[in-house]
Structure formats: C-alpha cells, structure tokens
Design an enzyme around this catalytic site. Structure first.
Site, PDB file in Angstrom:
ATOM      1  N   MET A   1     -36.309  -0.024  10.530  1.00  0.00           N
ATOM      2  CA  MET A   1     -35.415   1.098  10.201  1.00  0.00           C
ATOM      3  C   MET A   1     -35.493   2.149  11.305  1.00  0.00           C
ATOM      4  O   MET A   1     -36.561   2.695  11.575  1.00  0.00           O
ATOM      5  CB  MET A   1     -35.795   1.717   8.854  1.00  0.00           C
ATOM      6  CG  MET A   1     -35.406   0.862   7.660  1.00  0.00           C
ATOM      7  SD  MET A   1     -35.801   1.644   6.080  1.00  0.00           S
ATOM      8  CE  MET A   1     -37.568   1.394   5.997  1.00  0.00           C
TER       9      MET A   1
ATOM     10  N   GLN B   1     -37.662  -5.368  17.558  1.00  0.00           N
ATOM     11  CA  GLN B   1     -36.271  -5.783  17.313  1.00  0.00           C
ATOM     12  C   GLN B   1     -35.336  -5.219  18.393  1.00  0.00           C
ATOM     13  O   GLN B   1     -35.417  -4.042  18.722  1.00  0.00           O
ATOM     14  CB  GLN B   1     -35.794  -5.289  15.945  1.00  0.00           C
ATOM     15  CG  GLN B   1     -34.437  -5.868  15.579  1.00  0.00           C
ATOM     16  CD  GLN B   1     -33.811  -5.220  14.364  1.00  0.00           C
ATOM     17  OE1 GLN B   1     -33.567  -4.016  14.349  1.00  0.00           O
ATOM     18  NE2 GLN B   1     -33.535  -6.015  13.350  1.00  0.00           N
TER      19      GLN B   1
ATOM     20  N   CYS C   1     -26.772  -4.558  12.029  1.00  0.00           N
ATOM     21  CA  CYS C   1     -26.547  -3.104  11.940  1.00  0.00           C
ATOM     22  C   CYS C   1     -25.055  -2.809  11.766  1.00  0.00           C
ATOM     23  O   CYS C   1     -24.231  -3.211  12.584  1.00  0.00           O
ATOM     24  CB  CYS C   1     -27.086  -2.391  13.172  1.00  0.00           C
ATOM     25  SG  CYS C   1     -26.777  -0.619  13.088  1.00  0.00           S
TER      26      CYS C   1
ATOM     27  N   ASN D   1     -33.565  -9.754   1.790  1.00  0.00           N
ATOM     28  CA  ASN D   1     -33.624  -8.292   1.921  1.00  0.00           C
ATOM     29  C   ASN D   1     -32.458  -7.634   1.196  1.00  0.00           C
ATOM     30  O   ASN D   1     -31.337  -8.147   1.214  1.00  0.00           O
ATOM     31  CB  ASN D   1     -33.603  -7.948   3.433  1.00  0.00           C
ATOM     32  CG  ASN D   1     -33.373  -6.468   3.716  1.00  0.00           C
ATOM     33  OD1 ASN D   1     -32.441  -6.113   4.430  1.00  0.00           O
ATOM     34  ND2 ASN D   1     -34.205  -5.615   3.188  1.00  0.00           N
ATOM     35  N   GLY D   2     -32.755  -6.500   0.567  1.00  0.00           N
ATOM     36  CA  GLY D   2     -31.713  -5.706  -0.062  1.00  0.00           C
ATOM     37  C   GLY D   2     -32.070  -5.254  -1.458  1.00  0.00           C
ATOM     38  O   GLY D   2     -32.216  -6.081  -2.360  1.00  0.00           O
TER      39      GLY D   2
ATOM     40  N   ARG E   1     -35.506   0.726   2.316  1.00  0.00           N
ATOM     41  CA  ARG E   1     -35.444   2.079   1.762  1.00  0.00           C
ATOM     42  C   ARG E   1     -36.471   2.338   0.668  1.00  0.00           C
ATOM     43  O   ARG E   1     -36.919   3.473   0.489  1.00  0.00           O
ATOM     44  CB  ARG E   1     -34.025   2.349   1.243  1.00  0.00           C
ATOM     45  CG  ARG E   1     -33.018   2.498   2.369  1.00  0.00           C
ATOM     46  CD  ARG E   1     -31.603   2.376   1.868  1.00  0.00           C
ATOM     47  NE  ARG E   1     -31.340   1.049   1.315  1.00  0.00           N
ATOM     48  CZ  ARG E   1     -30.238   0.688   0.691  1.00  0.00           C
ATOM     49  NH1 ARG E   1     -29.272   1.565   0.537  1.00  0.00           N
ATOM     50  NH2 ARG E   1     -30.074  -0.543   0.237  1.00  0.00           N
TER      51      ARG E   1
HETATM   52  C1  LIG Z   1     -32.389   4.696   7.845  1.00  0.00           C
HETATM   53  C2  LIG Z   1     -32.178   3.225   8.057  1.00  0.00           C
HETATM   54  C3  LIG Z   1     -32.313   2.686   9.323  1.00  0.00           C
HETATM   55  C4  LIG Z   1     -32.130   1.314   9.535  1.00  0.00           C
HETATM   56  N1  LIG Z   1     -32.333   0.796  10.791  1.00  0.00           N
HETATM   57  C5  LIG Z   1     -32.296  -0.550  10.962  1.00  0.00           C
HETATM   58  C6  LIG Z   1     -32.662  -1.136  12.198  1.00  0.00           C
HETATM   59  O1  LIG Z   1     -33.024  -0.446  13.168  1.00  0.00           O
HETATM   60  N2  LIG Z   1     -32.605  -2.498  12.300  1.00  0.00           N
HETATM   61  C7  LIG Z   1     -32.225  -3.293  11.244  1.00  0.00           C
HETATM   62  O2  LIG Z   1     -32.198  -4.516  11.375  1.00  0.00           O
HETATM   63  N3  LIG Z   1     -31.885  -2.756  10.070  1.00  0.00           N
HETATM   64  C8  LIG Z   1     -31.935  -1.417   9.898  1.00  0.00           C
HETATM   65  N4  LIG Z   1     -31.663  -0.899   8.666  1.00  0.00           N
HETATM   66  C9  LIG Z   1     -31.382  -1.813   7.546  1.00  0.00           C
HETATM   67  C10 LIG Z   1     -32.671  -2.183   6.790  1.00  0.00           C
HETATM   68  O3  LIG Z   1     -33.545  -2.901   7.627  1.00  0.00           O
HETATM   69  C11 LIG Z   1     -32.347  -3.042   5.556  1.00  0.00           C
HETATM   70  O4  LIG Z   1     -31.736  -4.221   5.982  1.00  0.00           O
HETATM   71  C12 LIG Z   1     -31.434  -2.324   4.569  1.00  0.00           C
HETATM   72  O5  LIG Z   1     -31.820  -0.989   4.381  1.00  0.00           O
HETATM   73  C13 LIG Z   1     -31.414  -3.055   3.215  1.00  0.00           C
HETATM   74  O6  LIG Z   1     -32.700  -3.147   2.677  1.00  0.00           O
HETATM   75  P1  LIG Z   1     -33.229  -2.109   1.540  1.00  0.00           P
HETATM   76  O7  LIG Z   1     -32.251  -2.174   0.405  1.00  0.00           O
HETATM   77  O8  LIG Z   1     -34.593  -2.600   1.184  1.00  0.00           O
HETATM   78  O9  LIG Z   1     -33.234  -0.754   2.163  1.00  0.00           O
HETATM   79  C14 LIG Z   1     -31.800   0.476   8.449  1.00  0.00           C
HETATM   80  C15 LIG Z   1     -31.644   1.032   7.173  1.00  0.00           C
HETATM   81  C16 LIG Z   1     -31.831   2.385   6.971  1.00  0.00           C
HETATM   82  C17 LIG Z   1     -31.686   2.931   5.577  1.00  0.00           C
END
Ligand SMILES: Cc1cc2nc3c(=O)[nH]c(=O)nc-3n(C[C@H](O)[C@H](O)[C@H](O)COP(=O)(O)O)c2cc1C
Length: 329
Positions: A18, A71, A101, A203-204, A228
């Site tokens: 993230m 990454q 992304c 994931n999600g 998150r």
């Molecule tokens: C603030 C933020 C930054 C993120 N940055 C990245 C990132 O740099 N690379 C990536 O693959 N996913 C990024 N994501 C996506 C997360 O890795 C993840 O796939 C997404 O939040 C869904 O998972 P969750 O529901 O557990 O949050 C980001 C998500 C958030 C909320």
C-alpha cells in the site's frame, strides 16, 4: 505454501502493498504481529531508472522483515527490466509486479491495472522481468478491466506460462476501484482451475479473523492478503493467525495495549521522517483505527487527535481518552 523455494507455511497471511502505508516501520510492525510476508509500497520503474532518491529509498528492506517483496510498476518493457535488476540488487526475497493499481495517474497511463487493457504487453513485461532476475517474480492484479471483462481465469494461466511463482488477485475490477464488495468466487475459480499449479493469494475486504478463515476454507486459496484492514490495526495479523492456528478468537487486550501500539507507530513515523511529516503520515492510521469506534461523543476528541501538531500534544490526547470516556485501561 511455497513461492519458489521460500516456505511460507500453511495458510500464510500477507500484508498487502500500500502506497504511503507499507513503509519499513509498518511492515516490521505487521511482521511482529504475525504477517507471513510483507510488500513494499509500489515503486515506479521510470522513477527508479532515473535514480529519483525518494523512490530509491523505498527499496530499503530490513533483515527482520523477511521474506519481503519489492513491488514495481510501469508500462515500458525495457524500463521494467532495468528496474527489476535494480530491485534485485536491493536483495528482496521476491519481486512483485503491479498490474492492479486503478488510480488515474497510473492506470490512465497504461501501467498498473491499465495493463488489463493490453494483455500482450502485460505478458511481455512479465516474461522479460522473469528472465531478467534470479529471484522469484510474482504478479498482483485484479479480476479484469470492468464487469464485461472479467478475464482473470484465462489471464492467470497466461501469467503462469510467463514463469511467475505466485499470483495475487484483488477481487475487484479496475472500474470498481475500491467500491462495492470484493468478489471471491472468481478467485476461487482461478484456484480450482486444474491447469493452475502456482500458489494463488486472494485479496479484498478481509477485515477479521473469521473472514480470513472463510476465504481459505471456501475459496481454497493458498494465501490471504490483507490491506486496509491493517491500517490503524497492525494487530489484525495476531488475531488472524491465532484464529487460524487454534480455531478460537483471541480475547481483547486492555485498551492501553492498543493505544501503546498506536503510540509506537507515531514514534516510529516521527523518527523516520520528522515530527511534522511523521505526524501527518500517521494520521491515516489514527483515522482508520477501529479502536475508537463506538465510543459515544468521541467526535471532538477525534478531530483534536487528527489536528495535533506535536507528539506531546497527540500523546496527551490519546492518554486522556480512558479517563474522559470511562474506558477501563
Ligand atoms: C492507501 C492504499 C494504497 C495502495 N497501494 C497499493 C500499491 O502500492 N500496490 C498495490 O498492488 N496495491 C495497492 N493498494 C491495493 C491493496 O494492496 C489491496 O489490493 C486493496 O486495498 C484491497 O485489499 P483490502 O480490501 O484488504 O484493502 C493500495 C490500497 C490502498 C487502500
């Protein structure tokens, strides 16, 4: 589950990459609470090959956080190959490619999830990056570009054929951004495809130990990735791992135990940046933490906490919460 020769044990739980969240101190903290593998924030291949120092700093990994993945993202084959080599020299255990992304400045330019509209290029980049480095290469992506193009089942096979060592799937399309609910059925379909042999990480929307176990049992994934749900709550990994290992929910700790962790995060952030930037950085965690949810009339204190400009002021507010709201420490 294994990624290359890296043994992550049974039912591993990953800290999702993230941006602006998974800096080195947060990764170490999540690791301490049981995350089986952690990822850096995404790193722009273009910025990396131009030696942008802020980007180079993101490559720093610590021994204590291993196994760790760096990454990268980008849309140019040569830049991605060169960036992959630079990353390998920083000695992560794994190199992960971001094809997920959704934000405009990335996907709009064809990188990240934008690559879901150019599968031949996605596959070419993946193949060339796999060839360029000696560490395992993994991919993180989404279900597809939009509801009419949920291509992940076929795409997973194609990515596997490029030589990746594992695939992480966020159960949303690019069009969904972060809205709606993550759809785990297609993640399960990828896992159950008899042609697939690489590990699949789902994931999600995993925000509790129970949801995590359900993802493992119902979708059969090899690993679960939490994003998150860990912001302002790095202890989620402790709760999840305990539940997966014992089948029992971990009892709550005293309020001060959680406050102490958030304070540690503040101090680490201030130490890594400086007082002003460190506090700005950690506000996201303080705003997201579930610790203060359900406290009656908390709004004013929350606003004050998120406005505090010094560590002293912030800690004074945090320390006063139990007495002010009648919470047992
Ligand atoms: C603030 C933020 C930054 C993120 N940055 C990245 C990132 O740099 N690379 C990536 O693959 N996913 C990024 N994501 C996506 C997360 O890795 C993840 O796939 C997404 O939040 C869904 O998972 P969750 O529901 O557990 O949050 C980001 C998500 C958030 C909320």
């Amino acid at each position: 589950m294994k990624i290359g020769t890296i043994d992550l044990g049974e039912h591993p739980v990953f800290l999702a990459p993230m941006e602006d969240v998974t800096d080195i101190s947060f990764r170490l903290m999540c690791k301490r609470f049981g995350a089986d593998m952690v990822y850096t924030e995404f790193v722009s291949s273009d910025a990396l090959i131009r030696s942008v120092s802020k980007t180079q700093q993101k490559l720093v990994v610590a021994e204590d956080e291993r196994p760790v993945a760096i990454q990268i993202y980008g849309k140019d084959v040569d830049a991605m190959v060169e960036a992959a080599r630079i990353c390998e020299a920083a000695r992560p255990n794994i190199l992960d490619i971001n094809f997920g992304c959704p934000v405009k400045k990335v996907a709009g330019k064809g990188a990240g999830a934008g690559m879901l509209r150019n599968i031949p290029l996605m596959l070419q980049i993946t193949k060339e990056v796999v060839k360029a480095v000696n560490i395992p290469v993994t991919v993180k992506t989404r279900l597809g570009w939009d509801a009419d193009n949920k291509i992940i089942v076929d795409l997973a096979e194609q990515l596997q054929d490029c030589g990746i060592a594992a695939l992480s799937i966020h159960g949303r399309t690019r069009a969904q951004m972060y809205t709606g609910e993550a759809d785990w059925t297609l993640i399960g379909d990828v896992k159950n495809n008899p042609r697939m042999y690489i590990p699949i990480i789902g994931n999600g929307d995993v925000t509790s130990a129970e949801i995590c176990r359900q993802c493992f049992s119902e979708c059969g994934v090899d690993g679960v990735m939490i994003g998150r749900g860990s912001i302002g709550r790095p202890w989620i990994f402790r709760e999840v791992k305990h539940y997966l290992n014992t089948g029992e929910l971990l009892p709550d700790e005293p309020f001060d135990w959680y406050i102490d962790i958030l304070k540690q995060q503040v101090l680490q952030s201030v130490e890594r940046l400086d007082e002003r930037r460190g506090i700005l950085h950690i506000r996201r965690h303080l705003a997201a933490t579930p610790l203060f949810k359900g406290i009656t009339d908390f709004k004013q204190t929350r606003v004050a906490m998120l406005r505090a400009a010094t560590v002293e002021e912030l800690f004074h507010i945090m320390d006063s919460i139990p007495e002010k709201f009648g919470i047992i420490r």
